[in-house]
Design an enzyme around this catalytic site. Structure first.
Site, PDB file in Angstrom:
ATOM      1  N   ASP A   4      -9.368  -6.373  -0.123  1.00  0.00           N
ATOM      2  CA  ASP A   4      -8.307  -5.396   0.124  1.00  0.00           C
ATOM      3  C   ASP A   4      -8.897  -4.113   0.696  1.00  0.00           C
ATOM      4  OD1 ASP A   4      -6.579  -7.195  -1.029  1.00  0.00           O
ATOM      5  OD2 ASP A   4      -5.781  -5.785  -2.508  1.00  0.00           O
ATOM      6  N   ASP A  30       5.855  -7.348  -1.492  1.00  0.00           N
ATOM      7  CA  ASP A  30       4.590  -7.670  -2.148  1.00  0.00           C
ATOM      8  C   ASP A  30       4.745  -7.594  -3.670  1.00  0.00           C
ATOM      9  OD1 ASP A  30       1.572  -7.709  -2.669  1.00  0.00           O
ATOM     10  OD2 ASP A  30       1.603  -7.669  -0.480  1.00  0.00           O
ATOM     11  N   ASP A  31       3.639  -7.683  -4.360  1.00  0.00           N
ATOM     12  CA  ASP A  31       3.591  -7.679  -5.822  1.00  0.00           C
ATOM     13  C   ASP A  31       4.424  -6.536  -6.404  1.00  0.00           C
ATOM     14  OD1 ASP A  31       2.831  -7.977  -8.477  1.00  0.00           O
ATOM     15  OD2 ASP A  31       0.822  -7.155  -8.178  1.00  0.00           O
ATOM     16  N   ARG A  64      -6.296 -14.017   4.874  1.00  0.00           N
ATOM     17  CA  ARG A  64      -7.035 -12.771   4.678  1.00  0.00           C
ATOM     18  C   ARG A  64      -8.516 -13.097   4.713  1.00  0.00           C
ATOM     19  NH1 ARG A  64      -6.828  -8.408   1.281  1.00  0.00           N
ATOM     20  NH2 ARG A  64      -4.624  -8.199   1.775  1.00  0.00           N
ATOM     21  N   TYR A  79       0.802  -1.219   0.000  1.00  0.00           N
ATOM     22  CA  TYR A  79       0.000   0.000   0.000  1.00  0.00           C
ATOM     23  C   TYR A  79       0.840   1.277   0.000  1.00  0.00           C
ATOM     24  CZ  TYR A  79      -4.002  -3.029   0.756  1.00  0.00           C
ATOM     25  OH  TYR A  79      -4.964  -4.005   0.611  1.00  0.00           O
ATOM     26  N   LYS A 114       3.098 -14.978   1.246  1.00  0.00           N
ATOM     27  CA  LYS A 114       1.737 -14.493   1.023  1.00  0.00           C
ATOM     28  C   LYS A 114       1.276 -15.048  -0.317  1.00  0.00           C
ATOM     29  CE  LYS A 114      -1.137 -10.383   0.373  1.00  0.00           C
ATOM     30  NZ  LYS A 114      -1.145  -8.912   0.210  1.00  0.00           N
ATOM     31  N   ASP A 127      -1.422 -15.304  -2.997  1.00  0.00           N
ATOM     32  CA  ASP A 127      -2.549 -14.464  -3.404  1.00  0.00           C
ATOM     33  C   ASP A 127      -3.268 -15.055  -4.616  1.00  0.00           C
ATOM     34  OD1 ASP A 127      -4.227 -12.301  -3.186  1.00  0.00           O
ATOM     35  OD2 ASP A 127      -2.669 -10.786  -3.468  1.00  0.00           O
ATOM     36  N   CYS A 171      -4.632 -15.566   0.608  1.00  0.00           N
ATOM     37  CA  CYS A 171      -5.333 -14.331   0.242  1.00  0.00           C
ATOM     38  C   CYS A 171      -6.056 -14.576  -1.075  1.00  0.00           C
ATOM     39  CB  CYS A 171      -4.348 -13.175   0.105  1.00  0.00           C
ATOM     40  SG  CYS A 171      -5.147 -11.559  -0.099  1.00  0.00           S
TER      41      CYS A 171
END
Length: 436
Positions: free
Chosen positions: A342, A179-180, A338, A148, A280, A282, A323
């Site tokens: 989001d 993250d991504d 999760r 984020y 994580k 996803d 997630c």
């Protein structure tokens, strides 16, 4: 789909229905009979955020593996549920006068539970967990996540900068999650995006600072631009379209293909060898999509096999963090989950669909699934965001503080003002070990 009647309930003006969404991002909540629950704004959102290939007719309540009805007259709560995590029917309820007729496209258990709806849900969750989850869930320390603050443009320098700032400002992050944005393409997890820098440098610095290293992977997705898609089309589930994201169509990795399975294990083995021990995972919904696989197996069985392959590569002590994941089919296979869509710097979702990133959707579904914490896994309500540009940051912080789940800061630490720093320090505590 063929639905068979499984029960009927007399309704009152105070009757309420609990819908359980298919995966992390699917809306979940309690609705009065006159309300219309959230539905997908378009076909792509239906695939990515609801149960793929399972639209809901108008005037119908639908839960995926669970639908509960509180009649509102003091009588018992009716719970219609899947027989376990490996078979998850869609369960519908439609009003006919003073009756609510319940049907399902597979076998369900119908139980009557005295007490309120919350107590019935907690009892159901505990019952489903028996034999699949550990007796207790240890406290998980807080983390820092790049998403984020830096989105898909994260670099190794961003990780190093925030690692130093966390130390300087006493932000108690035990783990740093990349993250991504580090990967070259969706599906090419061991190839880096030009401009990211060095994964070895970032992970090495995190480990040298005495912190744990985490990384984001969408293990069952294969983007059309990826090398995997171009060189190994036989590794893909035929007739399975996982939606459109990252400006490309998404295919599904066929974990029943021996070479694709070996590749999946090797990806996680290589990442673990770098010193990464938090993964994580996803967009996991893709692994349970219907389609033609190398082996003729049920999609949920294929999904669970995929998670087992990931565990093989990551190692028995790695943390698997689901997630965008089918809820019931993940029981016993992930450590953290999760439980909401989001969040976002904004309160309201685009297109008015609360499965899409927003604080509103994350708050509503996260609160409705709080009862899963420390029963099925450690809940992840999504990240703390406390920088000044975040709308209603006080309300979002209060939501995070109200639950027992994972705490993770996702602000560029340099962007935090005095309130943001104080709030982040206060919220960055380990997860609660008692069920919610």
């Amino acid at each position: 789909m063929s639905f068979t009647d499984v029960g009927e309930i007399t309704v009152t003006l105070r009757t309420r229905v609990f819908e359980f969404g298919w995966q992390s991002w699917s809306p979940t909540g309690i609705y009065r009979l006159e309300e219309t629950p959230p539905r997908a704004a378009d076909d792509n959102i239906q695939t990515i955020c609801y149960r793929p290939q399972t639209p809901v007719p108008a005037g119908v309540f639908q839960g995926e593996g669970l639908l509960a009805v509180d009649p509102g007259d003091g009588g018992p709560v009716s719970v219609f549920s899947a027989p376990g995590p490996t078979l998850v029917p869609s369960i519908r309820a439609r009003r006919h006068g003073d009756r609510l007729r319940v049907s399902a496209d597979g076998p369900v258990r119908h139980t009557a539970s005295d007490g309120d709806l919350g107590a019935a849900l907690r009892h159901w969750a505990a019952t489903v967990a028996e034999g699949h989850t550990p007796a207790e869930f240890p406290a998980v320390p807080p983390m820092w996540c790049s998403w984020y603050g830096y989105w898909e443009k994260v670099t190794d320098t961003d990780i190093l900068d925030n690692l130093a700032l966390a130390e300087r400002h006493r932000i108690g992050a035990d783990m740093f999650l990349i993250d991504d944005g580090y990967e070259a393409e969706i599906g090419d997890w061991l190839e880096l995006r030009p401009g990211f820098g060095s994964l070895e440098r970032a992970v090495g610095a995190v480990r040298e600072a005495g912190r744990r290293a985490g990384i984001w992977v969408a293990p069952f997705l294969v983007g059309r631009r990826s090398r995997i898609h171009q060189t190994h089309p036989d590794w893909l589930v035929r007739d399975a379209h996982a939606g459109t994201m990252w400006d490309q169509d998404l295919a599904v990795l066929d974990v029943t293909h021996p070479h694709a399975a070996a590749h999946l294990v090797e990806v996680f083995r290589n990442l673990a060898a770098l010193g990464i021990d938090h993964f994580k995972l996803d967009y996991l919904y893709a692994g349970a999509m219907r389609g033609r696989r190398r082996e003729d197996v049920d999609p949920i069985a294929a999904y669970r096999r995929g998670l087992e392959l990931i565990r093989t590569g990551a190692g028995p002590d790695a943390t698997l963090h689901g997630c965008g994941a089918p809820m019931l089919p993940s029981i016993g296979l992930v450590d953290i989950m999760r439980v909401s869509p989001d969040t976002a710097p904004r309160v309201l979702p685009r297109a008015g669909d609360i499965s899409q990133p927003s604080q509103l959707g994350a708050r509503l579904t996260g609160a409705a699934r709080e009862f899963l914490h420390a029963r099925w896994w450690v809940n992840d309500p999504d990240c703390i965001m406390a920088r000044p540009e975040v709308e209603a940051r006080e309300e979002w912080a209060a939501h995070i503080e109200s639950g027992g789940g994972l705490r993770g800061s996702s602000d560029p630490i340099a962007a935090l003002d005095a309130w943001g720093l104080e709030t982040t320090r206060r919220l960055m505590v380990p997860t609660r070990t008692d069920p919610s």
